[in-house]
Design a protein around this motif. Sequence first.
Motif, PDB file in Angstrom:
ATOM      1  N   THR A   1     -55.484  29.519  14.659  1.00 53.29           N
ATOM      2  CA  THR A   1     -56.685  30.000  15.327  1.00 53.29           C
ATOM      3  C   THR A   1     -57.957  29.782  14.526  1.00 53.29           C
ATOM      4  OG1 THR A   1     -56.308  32.209  14.402  1.00 53.29           O
ATOM      5  CG2 THR A   1     -55.425  31.775  16.599  1.00 53.29           C
ATOM      6  N   ASP A   2     -57.815  29.600  13.201  1.00 57.67           N
ATOM      7  CA  ASP A   2     -59.001  29.543  12.340  1.00 57.67           C
ATOM      8  C   ASP A   2     -58.907  28.368  11.375  1.00 57.67           C
ATOM      9  OD1 ASP A   2     -60.399  32.315  12.915  1.00 57.67           O
ATOM     10  OD2 ASP A   2     -58.259  32.718  12.701  1.00 57.67           O
ATOM     11  N   LEU A   3     -60.052  27.749  11.141  1.00 53.72           N
ATOM     12  CA  LEU A   3     -60.114  26.543  10.331  1.00 53.72           C
ATOM     13  C   LEU A   3     -61.331  26.610   9.418  1.00 53.72           C
ATOM     14  CD1 LEU A   3     -58.471  23.864  10.241  1.00 53.72           C
ATOM     15  CD2 LEU A   3     -60.163  22.903  11.813  1.00 53.72           C
ATOM     16  N   ALA A   4     -61.145  26.227   8.152  1.00 53.13           N
ATOM     17  CA  ALA A   4     -62.247  26.166   7.194  1.00 53.13           C
ATOM     18  C   ALA A   4     -61.936  25.092   6.172  1.00 53.13           C
ATOM     19  CB  ALA A   4     -62.462  27.517   6.509  1.00 53.13           C
ATOM     20  N   VAL A   5     -62.991  24.526   5.564  1.00 55.41           N
ATOM     21  CA  VAL A   5     -62.812  23.482   4.563  1.00 55.41           C
ATOM     22  C   VAL A   5     -63.776  23.733   3.415  1.00 55.41           C
ATOM     23  CG1 VAL A   5     -64.497  21.876   5.584  1.00 55.41           C
ATOM     24  CG2 VAL A   5     -62.598  20.983   4.225  1.00 55.41           C
ATOM     25  N   SER A   6     -63.345  23.419   2.191  1.00 51.69           N
ATOM     26  CA  SER A   6     -64.238  23.548   1.042  1.00 51.69           C
ATOM     27  C   SER A   6     -65.295  22.452   1.107  1.00 51.69           C
ATOM     28  CB  SER A   6     -63.455  23.491  -0.262  1.00 51.69           C
ATOM     29  OG  SER A   6     -62.861  22.218  -0.445  1.00 51.69           O
ATOM     30  N   GLN A   7     -66.405  22.650   0.392  1.00 46.60           N
ATOM     31  CA  GLN A   7     -67.555  21.765   0.525  1.00 46.60           C
ATOM     32  C   GLN A   7     -67.724  20.804  -0.650  1.00 46.60           C
ATOM     33  OE1 GLN A   7     -69.570  21.730   3.446  1.00 46.60           O
ATOM     34  NE2 GLN A   7     -67.742  22.874   4.058  1.00 46.60           N
TER      35      GLN A   7
ATOM     36  N   GLY B   1     -60.062  24.559  20.836  1.00 51.36           N
ATOM     37  CA  GLY B   1     -59.801  25.977  21.080  1.00 51.36           C
ATOM     38  C   GLY B   1     -59.480  26.721  19.809  1.00 51.36           C
ATOM     39  N   GLY B   2     -59.457  28.038  19.928  1.00 56.30           N
ATOM     40  CA  GLY B   2     -59.206  28.908  18.783  1.00 56.30           C
ATOM     41  C   GLY B   2     -60.410  29.775  18.501  1.00 56.30           C
ATOM     42  N   ARG B   3     -60.312  30.591  17.477  1.00 52.36           N
ATOM     43  CA  ARG B   3     -61.379  31.523  17.126  1.00 52.36           C
ATOM     44  C   ARG B   3     -62.429  30.865  16.222  1.00 52.36           C
ATOM     45  NH1 ARG B   3     -58.819  36.738  14.960  1.00 52.36           N
ATOM     46  NH2 ARG B   3     -58.013  35.222  13.457  1.00 52.36           N
ATOM     47  N   GLN B   4     -61.979  30.031  15.321  1.00 53.68           N
ATOM     48  CA  GLN B   4     -62.840  29.305  14.384  1.00 53.68           C
ATOM     49  C   GLN B   4     -62.346  27.853  14.395  1.00 53.68           C
ATOM     50  OE1 GLN B   4     -62.882  31.282  10.608  1.00 53.68           O
ATOM     51  NE2 GLN B   4     -64.227  29.813   9.619  1.00 53.68           N
ATOM     52  N   PRO B   5     -62.734  27.080  15.434  1.00 54.32           N
ATOM     53  CA  PRO B   5     -62.010  25.849  15.745  1.00 54.32           C
ATOM     54  C   PRO B   5     -62.465  24.593  15.015  1.00 54.32           C
ATOM     55  CG  PRO B   5     -63.608  26.272  17.452  1.00 54.32           C
ATOM     56  CD  PRO B   5     -63.726  27.403  16.465  1.00 54.32           C
ATOM     57  N   LEU B   6     -63.533  24.652  14.236  1.00 56.04           N
ATOM     58  CA  LEU B   6     -63.996  23.428  13.595  1.00 56.04           C
ATOM     59  C   LEU B   6     -64.467  23.690  12.172  1.00 56.04           C
ATOM     60  CD1 LEU B   6     -67.580  22.368  14.705  1.00 56.04           C
ATOM     61  CD2 LEU B   6     -66.612  24.611  15.256  1.00 56.04           C
ATOM     62  N   ALA B   7     -64.366  22.636  11.355  1.00 50.86           N
ATOM     63  CA  ALA B   7     -64.833  22.695   9.971  1.00 50.86           C
ATOM     64  C   ALA B   7     -65.397  21.325   9.621  1.00 50.86           C
ATOM     65  CB  ALA B   7     -63.687  23.072   9.034  1.00 50.86           C
ATOM     66  N   TYR B   8     -66.401  21.319   8.735  1.00 50.29           N
ATOM     67  CA  TYR B   8     -67.108  20.071   8.424  1.00 50.29           C
ATOM     68  C   TYR B   8     -67.421  20.001   6.946  1.00 50.29           C
ATOM     69  CZ  TYR B   8     -70.954  16.669   8.263  1.00 50.29           C
ATOM     70  OH  TYR B   8     -71.773  15.612   7.947  1.00 50.29           O
TER      71      TYR B   8
ATOM     72  N   LEU C   1     -58.322  22.206   2.774  1.00 46.77           N
ATOM     73  CA  LEU C   1     -58.410  22.657   4.157  1.00 46.77           C
ATOM     74  C   LEU C   1     -57.607  23.934   4.296  1.00 46.77           C
ATOM     75  CD1 LEU C   1     -59.498  21.746   6.980  1.00 46.77           C
ATOM     76  CD2 LEU C   1     -57.241  20.734   7.367  1.00 46.77           C
ATOM     77  N   PHE C   2     -58.187  24.929   4.971  1.00 47.04           N
ATOM     78  CA  PHE C   2     -57.546  26.230   5.150  1.00 47.04           C
ATOM     79  C   PHE C   2     -57.306  26.457   6.641  1.00 47.04           C
ATOM     80  CE2 PHE C   2     -60.246  26.370   1.399  1.00 47.04           C
ATOM     81  CZ  PHE C   2     -59.360  26.810   0.416  1.00 47.04           C
ATOM     82  N   LEU C   3     -56.066  26.799   6.979  1.00 46.15           N
ATOM     83  CA  LEU C   3     -55.682  27.023   8.363  1.00 46.15           C
ATOM     84  C   LEU C   3     -55.130  28.433   8.500  1.00 46.15           C
ATOM     85  CD1 LEU C   3     -54.453  23.982   7.336  1.00 46.15           C
ATOM     86  CD2 LEU C   3     -54.397  23.713   9.807  1.00 46.15           C
TER      87      LEU C   3
END
Length: 387
Positions: free
Chosen positions: A338-344, A284-291, A350-352
């Motif tokens: 609510t939001d999740l992102a990760v650098s590549q 759940g959340g607005r941006q719930p996954l990062a890869y 990891l950004f939360l």
Amino acid sequence: MKRLFGPLIAASLMSVSPLASAQDDAPAPLEVEDSDTLALPDVSPHWIITEDNWAGGANRIFDGETGKMLGQLHITQLASTAADPAGRYFYTAETVWTKHNRGTRQDYLTVRDAKTLKVLREISLPGRLLVGNRKNLVGISGDGRHAFVYNMDPANSIAVVGLGAGRVTKTVEVPGCSLVTGFGKDGGITLCSDGTAGLVSVGQRKEPVVTTSEAFFSAENDPVFDNFAVNALTAEAVFLTYSGKVVSASNKGTLKLGEPWSLQEAAGYPVGTTAPLNVNWYPGGRQPLAYNSRADRLFVLMHMGEFWSQKVPGQEIWVFEASTRKLLKRVKLPGSITDLAVSQDAAPLLFLGSEGTLFVWDALTLEPKHEIEEAGHGMLLVPAVGP
């Protein structure tokens, strides 16, 4: 004479004293300041752009290594931003009206220099989808030559922008599909209501070609999160359904889908279902996954609830080794994320995101590095820069 000499000297000193005092109190000559613009360093994989597109005004750029703000992209309300894979430019699909909130509508793709943040060019668009908190409304191809902008003027379509020519080269109709972002060297990817994904390929062709995948989700019964994870450079994407089913995709000239798997089953729980009153862990959340494919890590926001609770913020973050589907860690989150992102990169951050606060963690150890207050209230964008 003796009586006159004293008063004459006193009078002479009195006439000199005010002048000397004035000279002593005179301000120093002013130094003229040369006006200049502070240039940013090269775009780093550890930068994060926090959007605030409901309020409008600016997207903020932070350095994840230091936790410091580097600058702002001044944008219009509900604008959508993308980064050049080579780190040279930032692109924003924007809309304005000649009378602020009414009048003649103008849609354009704004090109900004990534070092000075100055506007270099405005490319007119035939239209665009005006909606906030959607990650994949504009994207750049992996080679940096094309932008893809989703619009609804007069119907669902994708504007293919030749960035070298500075104009829309083709508008491709995609009936029943929505969203778009860069996907591979010369392609873009979109989601369709029949459960498929569409691949827009440009290449050396005179006309862009649209191909579709097989169906892998049900828009009615088990939709996918529209803010899916994607990397244009590596041509990899990961989709996640509301029930917790993961499907990977790649662009190797054609759109290839991986075998679906269950987050809950990988963690030792029953498979997530769409049945009512079935309490389980759900994403759940607005941006719930990062890869991040280089680190082979998939990060997902999870909460305890029922199906159709996909808007509930994350209570825990689950970390998987994507290639083996093995659950590596579960960590309780600091508040409602609510939001999740990760650098590549190979040593990712990891950004939360929560309502205003941005947390920066080491993506491999999950150790906190920074907590940035008032960072923004919208989507998180990590530039996927590379050679």
